[in-house]
Design an enzyme around this catalytic site. Structure first.
Site, short mmCIF file in Angstrom:
data_model
loop_
_atom_site.label_atom_id
_atom_site.label_comp_id
_atom_site.label_asym_id
_atom_site.label_seq_id
_atom_site.Cartn_x
_atom_site.Cartn_y
_atom_site.Cartn_z
N HIS A 119 -52.83 5.51 37.21
CA HIS A 119 -53.53 6.32 38.21
C HIS A 119 -52.92 6.07 39.60
CE1 HIS A 119 -56.91 8.22 40.26
NE2 HIS A 119 -56.88 7.18 41.07
N ASP B 70 -52.17 -4.51 47.55
CA ASP B 70 -53.38 -5.25 47.18
C ASP B 70 -54.49 -4.76 48.09
OD1 ASP B 70 -54.53 -7.11 45.39
OD2 ASP B 70 -54.66 -8.58 46.98
N GLY C 43 -64.04 1.37 40.70
CA GLY C 43 -64.40 0.23 41.54
C GLY C 43 -65.73 0.43 42.25
N ASP D 54 -66.47 2.63 44.44
CA ASP D 54 -66.61 3.99 44.96
C ASP D 54 -68.06 4.52 44.99
OD1 ASP D 54 -63.97 4.27 45.62
OD2 ASP D 54 -63.44 5.55 43.94
N HIS E 100 -58.18 3.86 52.43
CA HIS E 100 -57.36 2.68 52.75
C HIS E 100 -55.97 2.79 52.09
CE1 HIS E 100 -60.00 2.55 49.35
NE2 HIS E 100 -59.27 1.63 48.74
N ARG E 101 -55.94 3.05 50.77
CA ARG E 101 -54.67 3.10 50.06
C ARG E 101 -53.86 4.32 50.50
NH1 ARG E 101 -56.44 1.30 45.89
NH2 ARG E 101 -57.41 3.27 45.37
P1 IMP Z 1 -56.37 -3.57 43.68
O1 IMP Z 1 -55.71 -4.55 44.58
O2 IMP Z 1 -55.97 -2.16 43.97
O3 IMP Z 1 -56.24 -3.93 42.25
O4 IMP Z 1 -57.92 -3.60 44.02
C1 IMP Z 1 -58.72 -4.76 43.83
C2 IMP Z 1 -60.14 -4.33 43.56
O5 IMP Z 1 -60.66 -3.67 44.71
C3 IMP Z 1 -60.29 -3.34 42.41
O6 IMP Z 1 -60.45 -4.00 41.19
C4 IMP Z 1 -61.56 -2.59 42.80
O7 IMP Z 1 -62.70 -3.32 42.41
C5 IMP Z 1 -61.50 -2.58 44.32
N1 IMP Z 1 -60.88 -1.33 44.81
C6 IMP Z 1 -59.59 -1.14 45.17
N2 IMP Z 1 -59.40 0.12 45.58
C7 IMP Z 1 -60.59 0.74 45.47
C8 IMP Z 1 -61.02 2.07 45.75
O8 IMP Z 1 -60.27 2.96 46.17
N3 IMP Z 1 -62.33 2.32 45.54
C9 IMP Z 1 -63.20 1.39 45.06
N4 IMP Z 1 -62.84 0.15 44.77
C10 IMP Z 1 -61.54 -0.19 44.99
#
Ligand code: IMP
Length: 194
Positions: free
Chosen positions: A11, A67, A148, A150, A175-176
């Protein structure tokens, strides 16, 4: 330009390919048969760099990693870098959401922010990009899309949670999405001067 994106999450790699566009060819860790990379740092920047450095050291190619953490003001910035395993090792997204609702029960300051750090290693040099979105933690879940946290995160200035938005609407302000946009601007600049 070709890069490895240090993730097994399809994804995410589709999302980043869509943001970067056709000038960039992105391969993920599944495509190159790379095992899960440890994330043992205690900061987002540290974890992102750890993953990018692993790929660079083993495959000697331009690469980047991200991250993300959810930082809740009333919890002194927790769960932050531990957002994935907030409810314990091997927990589900839903476990994390339920734990957050419980820990925030009765708390009036519900301000939170999502922060993403990207570490890029290009021609052996390291670069960092950051994207953030402010919002608040709701008292109950709304919406079924996304992943997550959301369903309980409502970005500032919007009426819907991330789980109620289309993925393109979320990516435009997330954020991403913002961190990836910065990465794109940086790469476009280099690309145009080559
Ligand atoms: P990662 O570094 O992208 O793996 O994110 C770490 C954790 O943050 C994930 O396992 C989710 O629980 C939470 N997370 C990251 N991005 C999102 C998002 O866009 N929406 C909701 N939760 C997020």
């Amino acid at each position: 330009m070709e890069f490895i994106f240090a993730t097994h999450n399809l994804h995410k790699s589709e999302e980043v390919s869509a943001i970067l566009g056709p000038d960039y060819h992105i391969k993920n860790l599944r495509e190159i048969g790379c095992p899960e990379i440890p994330e043992t740092a205690d900061t987002l920047q540290g974890n992102a760099l750890q993953k990018a450095q692993y790929v660079f050291d083993h495959y000697h190619v331009n690469c980047f990693a991200d991250d993300t953490g959810l930082e809740v003001e009333a919890l002194d910035g927790r769960p932050g870098v531990y957002s994935a395993r907030y409810a314990g090792e091997g927990c589900s997204y839903q476990d994390n959401v339920l734990k957050m609702l419980e820990e925030m029960r009765g708390v009036t300051n519900r301000k939170a922010c999502f922060r993403t750090v990207i570490a890029l290693i290009m021609d052996g040099k390291r670069y960092f990009f950051e994207g953030r979105v402010e919002g608040k933690i709701l008292t109950e879940q709304h919406g079924v899309d996304g992943f997550g946290y959301d369903p309980i995160f409502k970005p500032l200035g919007f009426r819907q949670t991330f789980a109620e938005m289309s993925s393109s609407a979320k990516n435009a302000i997330s954020h991403r999405g913002r961190a990836m946009q910065q990465l794109k601007e940086f790469l476009d600049e280099i690309n145009s001067s080559r």
